[in-house]
Design a protein around this motif. Structure first.
Motif, PDB file in Angstrom:
ATOM      1  N   SER A   1       0.855  -1.176   0.119  1.00 55.61           N
ATOM      2  CA  SER A   1      -0.064  -0.118  -0.064  1.00 55.61           C
ATOM      3  C   SER A   1       0.719   1.022  -0.136  1.00 55.61           C
ATOM      4  N   ARG A   2       0.408   2.394  -0.609  1.00 56.16           N
ATOM      5  CA  ARG A   2       1.013   3.722  -0.705  1.00 56.16           C
ATOM      6  C   ARG A   2       1.534   3.957   0.894  1.00 56.16           C
ATOM      7  N   GLN A   3       0.529   3.874   1.787  1.00 60.77           N
ATOM      8  CA  GLN A   3       0.712   4.257   3.031  1.00 60.77           C
ATOM      9  C   GLN A   3       1.927   3.498   3.755  1.00 60.77           C
ATOM     10  N   ASN A   4       1.968   2.251   3.628  1.00 58.20           N
ATOM     11  CA  ASN A   4       3.121   1.453   3.945  1.00 58.20           C
ATOM     12  C   ASN A   4       4.445   1.670   3.372  1.00 58.20           C
ATOM     13  N   ILE A   5       4.425   1.782   1.962  1.00 61.01           N
ATOM     14  CA  ILE A   5       5.610   2.377   1.206  1.00 61.01           C
ATOM     15  C   ILE A   5       6.089   3.734   1.976  1.00 61.01           C
ATOM     16  N   GLN A   6       5.364   4.540   1.999  1.00 60.18           N
ATOM     17  CA  GLN A   6       5.725   6.013   2.554  1.00 60.18           C
ATOM     18  C   GLN A   6       6.245   5.852   3.821  1.00 60.18           C
ATOM     19  N   GLN A   7       5.446   5.126   4.722  1.00 60.04           N
ATOM     20  CA  GLN A   7       5.680   5.074   6.273  1.00 60.04           C
ATOM     21  C   GLN A   7       7.157   4.414   6.484  1.00 60.04           C
ATOM     22  N   THR A   8       7.490   3.211   5.767  1.00 64.97           N
ATOM     23  CA  THR A   8       8.594   2.610   5.786  1.00 64.97           C
ATOM     24  C   THR A   8      10.082   3.371   5.219  1.00 64.97           C
ATOM     25  N   SER A   9       9.492   3.846   4.120  1.00 64.70           N
ATOM     26  CA  SER A   9      10.899   4.671   3.416  1.00 64.70           C
ATOM     27  C   SER A   9      11.222   5.892   4.114  1.00 64.70           C
TER      28      SER A   9
END
Lengths: 288, 366
Positions: free
Chosen positions: A272-280
């Motif tokens: 998900s966009r949210q998980n990708i953003q949060q982790t990076s």
């Protein structure tokens, strides 16, 4: 050659989830259409993730086709191929036997003729040539794309390691450097043992991708041993499974790995966009 | 150091060879396989002493233990020779194809005080181990039903040219997949006593079964179902699942997760809440000394080595335990000599020892 700090992984696309078979199935359903994989890669790209570390899964050629057809959209995109996709071989060995499997994956060649006669010891040149042919067969799908680091998957690295066939690492390494002008990489669940083996065949400062997480999940020898090795040995670690498949909360997981100075890159997969953003974001924020 | 040799260098054999060579307490002395190109290449590149003849290896090497990973058909003869040589034995599954022969071998090995083990590696997967622990301690109260399933993508075309496509050689889904599911039932709820309603079908194979289904009964009135199919492409790899129902809830367990549903909490397990608790493999696993394909493969070899060092004749997956799985296979194939196959199943008793145990564990909560 420098590696990006944040690398995108592919397990989520191919129904691989170490936490739950239900989740794995849900992901396999979601990503059975290649367009949905591209969509997630695009999301990651928009957030500055330029490197995709991917297995030579049977669905990868289609993804590669997309990137070849749209070079203008991804001028700086890099693939880190990881070979082989082991289940493809394992299932073939069960169905066809060891030689039958080898024959099905390799183009017609004189070497296999020698093998089939049986009984003979294989010449060093034959073994090397089989190894190179297997690598080339896996690399075909990436033709024309940037592949600055090329990995052997842990199943093969660790099998060769256990068997004690260290020369194979040398053969792989030489072939990757000369034929693809790339850096060889090694994925393993057994970092301490692998570093000794690579040392023994003269592979210096190797790129090694391994589970590195606070929980010690699939880190042979345990967390303390890994931490010691990170402090004392010269190699270029890429950390994977930093969340131990979700067992460690995100911030805690990232903080732990970012606290290990020698770790060069972190590979993670998300859908998900949210998980990708949060982790990076977390990785960039805590990598100070 | 345990001086060990291995015979059979197929897919499982090579994997075992790697694990044995990596084990700090094992001295891997030699390997044996009929394929010359393989043994010669291992001698040259892995600096491993190799033989093409098992008798020759036994005659020339001084060994403590042997690992047998040849095609199933040859297990019986090789196990007998190993027993005669006084070796501790780890044998790949299934134990032997002829149940009657297996009975004799178990007695012989035990009478000689040898440590034996069969490669039912699922018992060493942490989630299944946890399920067995919970069930044995009565977390679900009286268990009344269990379903054992295994699916995977082995045979997807009407083709096949290995011993696995020949029933006489130990091929087919019953020996290859169902054995694991049966062994897991034995592990978590106890031995299967009878089977009924056996359905064996070929989906693609010419000579062997690709799917098998049956009902079964176990001790204390437990009923069960076995559903196994190795022609299922939707599974990435072999997927094995157990579902167990008891009076106090149920447990669903696979390689990754152990999901527990409790109707009432149990004092002995404060970590399990009323309703659902999910235990993941990530939190149940201690790290191994060496990892290849899954912790369970390392753990089972490590246990064997420890048992040999301690001369522990009875233990998890010993020949006697594996023989009980062979017995169920013979019932499914309809070849069991003592006529237990096809026995009619008994209805579960309403009140028994398990009900009393549950009453004790749950107290007056229900």
């Amino acid at each position: 050659m420098t590696m990006d700090r944040v690398i995108f992984g592919d397990n989520q696309f191919f129904g691989i989830n170490h936490m739950s078979e239900e989740k794995a199935r849900a992901q396999a359903i979601r990503f059975q259409d290649t367009a949905s994989i591209i969509e997630v890669l695009d999301t990651a790209y928009a957030q500055g993730i330029r490197t995709f570390m991917c297995t030579t899964h049977e669905r990868m050629p289609e993804i590669c086709d997309h990137f070849r057809a749209h070079r203008d959209r991804y001028p700086d995109y890099r693939f880190y191929p990881c070979m082989p996709y082991a289940h493809k071989y394992a299932n073939a060995v069960t169905e066809l036997g060891m030689l039958g499997a080898l024959r099905s994956f390799l183009p017609e060649s004189g070497v296999l003729g020698t093998l089939i006669q049986g009984g003979k010891a294989l010449a060093t040149s034959d073994i090397e040539s089989i190894g190179r042919m297997l690598v080339d067969a896996e690399m075909k799908m990436f033709a024309g794309l940037s592949t600055p680091v090329i990995f052997i998957q842990n199943i093969v690295t660790d099998l060769l390691l256990g068997l004690g066939i260290k020369d194979a690492f040398r053969i792989f390494s030489d072939h990757i450097r000369t034929r693809y002008q790339a850096e060889p990489g090694f994925i393993t669940m057994n970092v301490p043992m692998l570093l000794d083996a690579l040392d023994a065949v003269g592979i210096e400062n190797p790129i090694v991708c391994a589970n590195i997480n606070k929980a010690g999940f699939r880190m042979s020898g345990g967390v303390a041993r890994y931490e010691e090795i990170l402090r004392t040995r010269r190699f270029r670690p890429i950390a994977m499974s930093i969340f131990a498949s979700g067992a460690i909360p995100a911030r805690e997981a990232v903080a732990y790995v970012c606290g290990l100075e020698q770790v060069e890159s972190i590979v993670f997969g998300a859908s998900s966009r949210q998980n990708i953003q949060q982790t990076s974001d977390l990785i960039r924020q805590l990598s100070k | 150091m345990i001086r060990t040799a291995i015979v059979g260098l197929g897919k499982m054999g090579l994997s075992h060879l790697a694990i044995l060579r990596a084990h700090p307490e094992v001295e891997l002395v030699a390997a044996c396989d009929g394929l010359g190109y393989l043994t010669n290449s291992l001698e040259r590149y892995a600096a491993l002493k190799c033989y093409n003849d098992f008798d020759d290896m036994l005659a020339k090497e001084t060994l403590d233990a042997i690992l047998i990973a040849t095609p199933s058909k040859s297990h019986g003869a090789l196990v007998r020779k190993a027993i005669d040589s006084g070796l501790h034995i780890f044998c790949e599954k299934p134990f032997v194809l002829d149940h009657a022969e297996g009975v004799g071998l178990v007695e012989l090995a035990e009478s000689r005080g040898l440590v034996t083990q069969v490669g039912y590696h699922y018992r060493f997967v942490a989630t299944f181990g946890e399920a067995a622990r919970l069930l044995r301690a009565g977390a679900l109260g009286r268990v009344h039903h269990v379903r054992a399933e295994a699916y995977g993508p082995v045979v997807l075309r009407p083709k096949g040219s290995t011993w696995r496509s020949n029933r006489q050689d130990g091929g087919g889904v019953v020996y290859d997949y169902a054995c694991h599911a049966i062994d897991l039932v034995h592990f978590v709820v106890g031995e299967i006593g009878a089977v009924s309603g056996v359905i064996r079908n070929s989906v693609f194979s010419r000579d062997v079964d690709d799917e098998v289904y049956c009902s079964f009964s176990a001790a204390d009135g437990i009923s069960g179902q076995l559903c196994v199919n190795w022609s299922d492409e939707s599974c990435r790899k072999m997927t094995t699942r157990l579902s167990v129902w008891g009076e106090n809830g149920n447990i669903k367990v696979d390689r990754q997760e152990c999901q527990v549903y409790l109707r009432q909490p149990v004092a002995a397990f404060p970590e399990l809440v009323k309703g659902w608790t999910t235990l993941n493999i990530t939190e149940l696993l201690p790290p191994e000394w060496y990892y290849l394909r899954g912790e369970e493969y390392s753990r089972q070899i490590d246990q064997f080595v420890r048992r040999v060092m301690a001369r522990e004749v009875r233990g998890t997956n010993d020949f006697r335990s594996a023989l009980s799985t062979d017995r169920v296979v013979a019932m499914i194939h309809g070849t069991l000599a003592d006529g237990a196959a096809g026995e009619s199943m008994q209805p579960p008793p309403r009140r028994g020892a398990f009900a009393r145990l549950r009453q004790r564990l749950l107290g007056g909560a229900r």
